[in-house]
Write a protein that holds these residues in place. Structure first.
Motif, PDB file in Angstrom:
ATOM      1  N   ASP A 211       0.986  -1.317   0.000  1.00 38.15           N
ATOM      2  CA  ASP A 211       0.135   0.035   0.062  1.00 38.15           C
ATOM      3  C   ASP A 211       0.799   1.421  -0.116  1.00 38.15           C
ATOM      4  O   ASP A 211       0.641   2.182  -0.681  1.00 38.15           O
ATOM      5  CB  ASP A 211      -0.775   0.014   1.273  1.00 38.15           C
ATOM      6  CG  ASP A 211      -1.998  -1.103   1.257  1.00 38.15           C
ATOM      7  OD1 ASP A 211      -2.090  -1.715   0.125  1.00 38.15           O
ATOM      8  OD2 ASP A 211      -2.726  -1.249   2.248  1.00 38.15           O
ATOM      9  N   GLY A 237      -6.120  -2.033   0.141  1.00 42.41           N
ATOM     10  CA  GLY A 237      -5.879  -0.750   0.320  1.00 42.41           C
ATOM     11  C   GLY A 237      -5.175  -0.095  -1.007  1.00 42.41           C
ATOM     12  O   GLY A 237      -5.555   0.980  -1.271  1.00 42.41           O
ATOM     13  N   SER A 238      -4.598  -1.002  -1.818  1.00 39.73           N
ATOM     14  CA  SER A 238      -4.088  -0.544  -2.870  1.00 39.73           C
ATOM     15  C   SER A 238      -5.177  -0.215  -4.176  1.00 39.73           C
ATOM     16  O   SER A 238      -5.221   0.727  -4.878  1.00 39.73           O
ATOM     17  CB  SER A 238      -3.035  -1.610  -3.669  1.00 39.73           C
ATOM     18  OG  SER A 238      -1.775  -1.580  -3.037  1.00 39.73           O
TER      19      SER A 238
END
Length: 428
Positions: A211, A237-238
């Motif tokens: 991330d 998250g990415s």
């Protein structure tokens, strides 16, 4: 004409085509796509009734291990696997031995690939020797035939170098691919950091590693106006960071692989090293966000990160190298997980596996338009089959899908008008 594909459902997202058509091929190019073409005019007729014909798949993230580790895979064996998976173009990663950082290595790859069953396009390294200290000569590498740059297998740890790379490559219109990993955070971890790693008593790989570097690359792209492609996205998250960046107009694209939307780290309780890769299998919430990203267009392409290793290397769960093979199972795994379940349309899947990666890598018009190279995959969307590692065509057998039953089977792959793979009795 040399070849006529008769009665297939032709899916060509570039030309917004989804209907039963005939496809004529002569001298390596597509010469016609029409509702009815006279079979008497063809030297060979492929009766593809009930099947689908589409532009050949483009796998923009493959490790062919050549040069230097050809006991695991080489260019020719890797392309055998590609053909069996309907893949007609591959982008090979540069973390070979020696790395792809010179005109000589690029020429070697093109020379060896001349007789291969897929088109092979080399990516060159961002830094000389993948040492992370000095940028390569991108103009020279591009002139030699490199179609992208990346230090895949390792991140570019120095943000200043990465920003300079992105600025230089923007001027050249040369794609930059980032392996997003903070090695300090990873610190020897081998699977996803979570409940499973704790239960197994092994060091975990925190998703913050991916991330944080994904966020860095997006910040650099936004600051410079450059484009960046994020490799093998695996975390929720990415996906969220990339989605937000796209909404702001940042020039970011990304990819994921079938194991990230089909499997979770729970599979690793078996201590099977063929389920270990980098980035690692994550958790259910990550899988859900990966699928959401595929649905809403945040994720642009499906790749394999095909990474062959020998049986001996994969024998020990704790010490095995990361990586799995995937070109022969990618379409079926994706079809089963995404199309057979009603999550995506088949047209969308073909776009993710064919049109989009070709566009990102600037490979031209990868479609079934008349006059284009006859790079075509024919598949049966209804056939169910079980993955048997011993029947895979590459040198290494480290698939995470051994014994799994999928729907959707590649039946023929055509490269430049030549049949390079078939799994069907087609008659005359």
């Amino acid at each position: 004409m040399e070849l006529l594909i008769k009665g297939a459902t032709v899916i060509d997202p570039r030309n917004r085509l989804h209907r039963v058509m005939d496809v004529a091929v002569d001298h390596g190019v597509i010469t016609g796509v029409h509702p009815q073409i006279d079979a008497a005019l063809a030297e060979r007729v492929i009766d593809a009734t009930g099947m689908v014909a589409a532009p050949g798949f483009v796998d923009m993230h493959v490790h062919l291990r050549d040069p230097g580790q050809t006991h695991k895979e080489d260019i020719l064996s890797g392309c055998e696997a590609a053909a069996a998976g309907g893949v007609t173009s591959v982008i090979c990663m540069p973390n070979t031995n020696p790395p792809v950082d010179s005109e000589e290595i690029i020429s070697y790859i093109y020379d060896k690939a001349a007789g291969a069953k897929a088109k092979v396009y080399p990516a060159a390294t961002i830094t000389r020797g993948m040492r992370g200290t000095e940028l390569g000569d991108f103009s020279q590498l591009m002139a030699a035939g490199a179609i992208a740059v990346t230090d895949d297998g390792r991140p570019v740890e120095n943000a200043r170098l990465m920003q300079e790379c992105m600025e230089l490559c923007a001027a050249l219109r040369l794609p930059v691919i980032s392996h997003c990993e903070d090695l300090g955070i990873i610190d020897g971890g081998i699977i996803n950091k979570g409940v499973v790693s704790a239960d197994l008593g092994v060091k975990g790989m925190d998703r913050s590693s991916e991330d944080s570097v994904t966020a860095r690359e997006i910040a650099l792209a936004e600051a410079t106006g450059s484009a960046i492609h994020i490799a093998h996205v695996s975390t929720k998250g990415s996906v969220r960071t990339i989605r937000d960046a796209k909404r702001r107009g940042v020039r970011v694209t990304c990819e994921t692989a079938p194991h990230y939307f089909l499997l979770t780290d729970r599979e690793l309780r078996s201590r099977d090293a063929n389920l270990r890769m980098n980035p690692p299998l994550r958790e259910r919430a990550d899988v859900a966000e990966i699928i959401a990203g595929l649905v809403d267009g945040t994720i642009d392409a499906i790749v394999t990160d095909h990474a062959p290793h020998t049986e001996e290397e994969k024998a020990d769960f704790l010490t095995a190298p990361n990586g799995v093979v995937g070109m022969e199972t990618s379409f079926a795994a994706s079809y089963t997980a995404l199309v057979d379940t009603g999550i995506l349309s088949l047209d969308h899947l073909v776009r993710l596996m064919s049109l989009n990666p070709a566009k990102i890598m600037k490979l031209g018009d990868n479609s079934l338009r008349e006059g284009n190279p006859a790079d075509i995959v024919i598949f049966d969307p209804k056939e169910r089959w079980t993955v048997d590692r011993e029947k895979l065509h590459g040198k290494s057998k480290n698939t995470p899908f051994h014994g799994r039953t999928f729907t959707g089977k590649v039946k023929m792959t055509i490269l430049g008008g030549n049949v390079v793979f078939t799994d069907h009795n087609w008659g005359r």
